[in-house]
Write an enzyme that holds these catalytic residues in place. Structure first.
Site, PDB file in Angstrom:
ATOM      1  N   LYS A 176     -12.557  45.540 -16.939  1.00 47.66           N
ATOM      2  CA  LYS A 176     -13.383  45.213 -15.776  1.00 47.66           C
ATOM      3  C   LYS A 176     -13.085  43.758 -15.384  1.00 47.66           C
ATOM      4  CE  LYS A 176     -17.318  43.364 -13.916  1.00 47.66           C
ATOM      5  NZ  LYS A 176     -16.662  42.792 -12.823  1.00 47.66           N
ATOM      6  N   GLY A 229     -15.984  34.108 -19.750  1.00 48.63           N
ATOM      7  CA  GLY A 229     -16.790  33.757 -18.581  1.00 48.63           C
ATOM      8  C   GLY A 229     -17.838  32.736 -18.943  1.00 48.63           C
ATOM      9  N   SER A 230     -18.999  32.845 -18.308  1.00 50.14           N
ATOM     10  CA  SER A 230     -20.037  31.824 -18.494  1.00 50.14           C
ATOM     11  C   SER A 230     -20.748  32.013 -19.832  1.00 50.14           C
ATOM     12  CB  SER A 230     -21.056  31.905 -17.358  1.00 50.14           C
ATOM     13  OG  SER A 230     -21.709  33.156 -17.396  1.00 50.14           O
ATOM     14  N   VAL A 233     -23.821  34.544 -19.497  1.00 47.62           N
ATOM     15  CA  VAL A 233     -23.520  35.984 -19.580  1.00 47.62           C
ATOM     16  C   VAL A 233     -23.015  36.338 -20.982  1.00 47.62           C
ATOM     17  CG1 VAL A 233     -22.051  37.840 -18.685  1.00 47.62           C
ATOM     18  CG2 VAL A 233     -23.131  36.245 -17.109  1.00 47.62           C
ATOM     19  N   GLY A 234     -22.171  35.472 -21.536  1.00 45.47           N
ATOM     20  CA  GLY A 234     -21.633  35.740 -22.878  1.00 45.47           C
ATOM     21  C   GLY A 234     -22.727  35.871 -23.919  1.00 45.47           C
ATOM     22  N   GLU A 251     -15.375  34.081 -25.049  1.00 45.40           N
ATOM     23  CA  GLU A 251     -14.733  32.818 -24.708  1.00 45.40           C
ATOM     24  C   GLU A 251     -15.509  32.292 -23.517  1.00 45.40           C
ATOM     25  OE1 GLU A 251     -13.004  30.015 -23.449  1.00 45.40           O
ATOM     26  OE2 GLU A 251     -11.446  31.317 -22.637  1.00 45.40           O
ATOM     27  N   CYS A 285     -11.357  26.647 -18.401  1.00 46.32           N
ATOM     28  CA  CYS A 285     -12.361  26.412 -19.442  1.00 46.32           C
ATOM     29  C   CYS A 285     -11.958  25.237 -20.317  1.00 46.32           C
ATOM     30  CB  CYS A 285     -12.613  27.668 -20.252  1.00 46.32           C
ATOM     31  SG  CYS A 285     -11.121  28.434 -20.797  1.00 46.32           S
ATOM     32  N   GLU A 386     -21.435  22.098 -17.752  1.00 45.98           N
ATOM     33  CA  GLU A 386     -20.110  22.477 -17.270  1.00 45.98           C
ATOM     34  C   GLU A 386     -20.145  22.567 -15.749  1.00 45.98           C
ATOM     35  OE1 GLU A 386     -18.628  26.565 -17.993  1.00 45.98           O
ATOM     36  OE2 GLU A 386     -16.735  25.589 -18.516  1.00 45.98           O
TER      37      GLU A 386
HETATM   38  P1  NAP Z   1     -19.709  35.243 -15.218  1.00 48.04           P
HETATM   39  O1  NAP Z   1     -20.868  35.747 -14.466  1.00 48.04           O
HETATM   40  O2  NAP Z   1     -19.864  34.932 -16.649  1.00 48.04           O
HETATM   41  O3  NAP Z   1     -18.522  36.321 -15.016  1.00 48.04           O
HETATM   42  C1  NAP Z   1     -17.494  36.603 -15.946  1.00 48.04           C
HETATM   43  C2  NAP Z   1     -17.245  38.098 -16.002  1.00 48.04           C
HETATM   44  O4  NAP Z   1     -18.420  38.752 -16.510  1.00 48.04           O
HETATM   45  C3  NAP Z   1     -17.003  38.754 -14.650  1.00 48.04           C
HETATM   46  O5  NAP Z   1     -16.118  39.841 -14.804  1.00 48.04           O
HETATM   47  C4  NAP Z   1     -18.382  39.241 -14.264  1.00 48.04           C
HETATM   48  O6  NAP Z   1     -18.384  40.260 -13.283  1.00 48.04           O
HETATM   49  C5  NAP Z   1     -18.893  39.737 -15.590  1.00 48.04           C
HETATM   50  N1  NAP Z   1     -20.353  39.804 -15.702  1.00 48.04           N
HETATM   51  C6  NAP Z   1     -21.297  39.160 -14.978  1.00 48.04           C
HETATM   52  N2  NAP Z   1     -22.530  39.477 -15.394  1.00 48.04           N
HETATM   53  C7  NAP Z   1     -22.374  40.358 -16.427  1.00 48.04           C
HETATM   54  C8  NAP Z   1     -23.284  41.062 -17.276  1.00 48.04           C
HETATM   55  N3  NAP Z   1     -24.597  40.908 -17.165  1.00 48.04           N
HETATM   56  N4  NAP Z   1     -22.774  41.879 -18.232  1.00 48.04           N
HETATM   57  C9  NAP Z   1     -21.447  42.031 -18.367  1.00 48.04           C
HETATM   58  N5  NAP Z   1     -20.546  41.404 -17.577  1.00 48.04           N
HETATM   59  C10 NAP Z   1     -20.993  40.563 -16.621  1.00 48.04           C
HETATM   60  O7  NAP Z   1     -19.114  33.965 -14.522  1.00 48.04           O
HETATM   61  P2  NAP Z   1     -19.201  33.580 -12.961  1.00 48.04           P
HETATM   62  O8  NAP Z   1     -20.568  33.920 -12.407  1.00 48.04           O
HETATM   63  O9  NAP Z   1     -18.053  34.193 -12.308  1.00 48.04           O
HETATM   64  O10 NAP Z   1     -19.016  32.011 -13.045  1.00 48.04           O
HETATM   65  C11 NAP Z   1     -20.146  31.191 -13.322  1.00 48.04           C
HETATM   66  C12 NAP Z   1     -19.766  30.005 -14.185  1.00 48.04           C
HETATM   67  O11 NAP Z   1     -19.228  30.468 -15.428  1.00 48.04           O
HETATM   68  C13 NAP Z   1     -18.663  29.115 -13.652  1.00 48.04           C
HETATM   69  O12 NAP Z   1     -19.132  28.202 -12.730  1.00 48.04           O
HETATM   70  C14 NAP Z   1     -18.169  28.469 -14.920  1.00 48.04           C
HETATM   71  O13 NAP Z   1     -19.021  27.415 -15.270  1.00 48.04           O
HETATM   72  C15 NAP Z   1     -18.287  29.574 -15.946  1.00 48.04           C
HETATM   73  N6  NAP Z   1     -16.993  30.286 -16.171  1.00 48.04           N
HETATM   74  C16 NAP Z   1     -16.290  30.001 -17.283  1.00 48.04           C
HETATM   75  C17 NAP Z   1     -15.071  30.618 -17.489  1.00 48.04           C
HETATM   76  C18 NAP Z   1     -14.243  30.336 -18.695  1.00 48.04           C
HETATM   77  O14 NAP Z   1     -13.023  30.454 -18.625  1.00 48.04           O
HETATM   78  N7  NAP Z   1     -14.825  30.029 -19.818  1.00 48.04           N
HETATM   79  C19 NAP Z   1     -14.564  31.527 -16.561  1.00 48.04           C
HETATM   80  C20 NAP Z   1     -15.334  31.827 -15.432  1.00 48.04           C
HETATM   81  C21 NAP Z   1     -16.539  31.194 -15.263  1.00 48.04           C
HETATM   82  P3  NAP Z   1     -18.613  39.862 -11.727  1.00 48.04           P
HETATM   83  O15 NAP Z   1     -17.454  39.031 -11.335  1.00 48.04           O
HETATM   84  O16 NAP Z   1     -18.630  41.184 -11.065  1.00 48.04           O
HETATM   85  O17 NAP Z   1     -19.920  39.131 -11.661  1.00 48.04           O
HETATM   86 MG    MG Z   2     -21.960  35.343 -12.746  1.00 47.60          MG
END
Ligand code: NAP
Ligand code: MG
Length: 486
Positions: A176, A229-230, A233-234, A251, A285, A386
């Site tokens: 996904k 990701g964030s 969510v993690g 991660e 990240c 962050e």
């Molecule tokens: P995010 O919400 O954590 O999204 C990462 C992934 O998780 C996406 O595929 C997302 O799908 C999915 N997701 C979202 N909510 C979920 C849930 N409840 N259960 C399972 N999967 C879920 O990150 P974001 O909203 O795109 O970004 C927000 C912040 O996260 C950024 O500003 C940054 O600070 C941080 N971030 C960190 C990294 C890293 O490399 N460590 C990468 C991205 C973001 P959808 O795209 O459909 O929501």
């Molecule tokens: Mg998000």
């Protein structure tokens, strides 16, 4: 797969979601441009993908590792062949420059090569058994159906880094991608499926993380979740995984510091700081977000960072003259600008950037100028949270002890760097820095596939990605005892 309406791939077929709803994919360099549409899938699609992956599991894990490797080498060859096309989609959806997208694809190629080879040479040890006529050894077996949930900042590299060891270890996969970069994700699904993997081995499904991501993670049939990701969510995924005893590999975020001492090559430190703070518009990240600088060279360091910032050309990623693209979408744009405002309100000194680009040709895109804050103190929000954008916070220190305390003063623990010629300082730093990866006289964002990649504290889970951890995470190490003298 069609480019404009991107379909799911379930049980060997490209097909629309049962929900028949679509999500727009917009170009962050010009939000008026709709790049295509992706499926807004629902729980029924998730269940269909899980069933397909369950059915495919038996056949897939009973293939030899050599045969699995042969198929994945075809996927790798397709990634090589489609390198430029895939990189263009990364740039169109994510915003980073084409050069950065090509570097991302190249890094994915290296990750895949490494993990295919790791999967062939896996995986067991023999031990001298306590009794004669006994054999004691370990072997690695797959977990079953695994979910891979990826972010939009490295849509190709992260997907390949997760999928290759998952498949090599004999698992079947549901991938996904982040909604913002689902078309790039579909290209990755295509290289795996066109390589000839049996139907149901690699399933691809797009849609809201909150809906289908959650449905995947909470389903008992999913034996492992690898997520990037964030932190928010993690951590939610980890909580849910406890209920079903699902394995997780997380991660998450970072607040990565570099520490620069007076005896360092200041020019190198400043150039690396600027590179790791502003490459990919700061959306790594492992980007550098804090520069902790010894008092006596503070002014020289800042001057050289500002000189580096002057060289950056902000513009659309497909324009060859741009060296920094837009940030990925409106939500990111607003969040980064809000952090910048907060930095100003809390008393940090803005030395560069601090706003959207005012250029006429960039006004419909998400372009943030490379931003430098000086006189940042430990209590400020921009020193702690962050930002995930092109913002560098410079902080001053007088001693090694103050530097290490400040560097560790964060809930995150992903990457760090020290700049010094003093071996003792470097070795003390390596020992005391609270991160998963650290560097000496190199930027925080540097990494290679043979080494593990992951963080501690709120940056990651105990089992990192990449290196030997790839196969380890996606397999069970089974202890075997054989009595051969009956
Ligand atoms: P995010 O919400 O954590 O999204 C990462 C992934 O998780 C996406 O595929 C997302 O799908 C999915 N997701 C979202 N909510 C979920 C849930 N409840 N259960 C399972 N999967 C879920 O990150 P974001 O909203 O795109 O970004 C927000 C912040 O996260 C950024 O500003 C940054 O600070 C941080 N971030 C960190 C990294 C890293 O490399 N460590 C990468 C991205 C973001 P959808 O795209 O459909 O929501
Ligand atoms: Mg998000």
């Amino acid at each position: 797969m069609q480019e404009k309406v991107c379909l799911n791939h379930i049980n060997g077929e490209w097909k629309p979601s049962r929900a028949t709803k679509l999500i727009e994919s917009k170009n962050p360099a010009d939000l008026r441009e709709i790049l295509g549409h992706i499926q807004a899938s629902n729980v029924d699609d998730v269940n269909e993908a899980i069933a397909a992956a369950q059915n495919a599991f038996d056949g897939w894990h009973k293939l030899s590792a050599k045969d699995r490797a042969a198929l994945l080498k075809k996927a790798l060859a397709l990634l090589n062949e489609q390198r430029t096309e895939i990189a263009r989609w990364v740039t169109m959806e994510n915003g980073k420059t084409l050069r950065e997208s090509l570097a991302e694809v190249d890094s994915a190629i290296w990750e895949m090569e490494f993990q295919i080879n790791e999967g062939i040479r896996a995986f067991g040890e023999t031990f001298p058994a306590a009794n004669p006529g006994m054999l004691a050894f370990t072997r690695r077996d797959p977990l079953g159906v695994v979910a891979l949930i990826t972010p939009w900042n490295f849509p190709v590299n992260v997907a390949c880094r997760k999928a290759t060891p998952a498949l090599m270890a004999g698992n079947t996969v549901i991938f996904k991608p982040a909604s913002l970069t689902s078309i790039a994700g579909a290209h990755i699904a295509r290289i795996f499926t066109e390589a000839g993997l049996p139907r149901g081995v690699f399933n691809f499904i797009t849609g809201s993380g909150r809906e289908i991501g959650q449905a995947l993670v909470s389903n008992r049939a999913i034996k492992a979740v690898s997520f990037t990701g964030s932190t928010e969510v993690g951590m939610g995924i980890q909580q849910m995984a406890v209920i079903n005893n699902t394995r997780t590999q997380l991660e998450m975020g970072g607040k990565n510091p570099i520490v620069v001492f007076a005896d360092a090559n200041i020019g190198q430190a400043a150039a690396d700081a600027a590179r790791a703070a502003y490459a990919c518009a700061g959306q790594w990240c492992t980007s550098t977000s804090r520069a902790i600088v010894e008092d006596s060279i503070h002014d020289a360091f800042v001057e050289q960072v500002l000189a580096e910032v002057q060289k950056i050309r902000v513009g659309p990623g497909l324009d060859e003259t741009s060296t920094m693209g837009p940030v990925t979408g409106e939500t990111q744009l607003k969040s980064i600008l809000a952090y910048i405002d907060q930095g100003i309100r809390e008393g940090a000194k803005l030395l560069a950037g601090g706003r959207r680009s005012s250029a006429e040709n960039l006004k419909n895109g998400c372009f943030v100028l490379p931003t430098v804050f000086d006189q940042v103190t430990a209590d400020m929000t921009i020193a702690r949270e962050e930002i995930f954008g092109p913002v560098l916070a410079v902080m001053r220190v007088k001693s090694f002890e103050d530097a290490i305390r400040l560097a560790n003063n964060t809930q995150y623990g992903l990457a760090s760097s020290i700049y010094t010629m003093d071996l003792a300082k470097a070795l003390r730093f390596i020992e005391e820095t609270q991160v998963g990866l650290t560097h000496v006289n190199m930027m925080t964002a540097y990494k290679e596939p043979p080494l593990p990649f992951g963080g501690i504290k709120y940056s990651g889970s105990p089992i990192p990605e990449a290196g030997k951890s790839g196969i380890e995470f996606f397999s069970i190490k089974k202890a075997v005892y054989v009595n051969y003298l009956q």
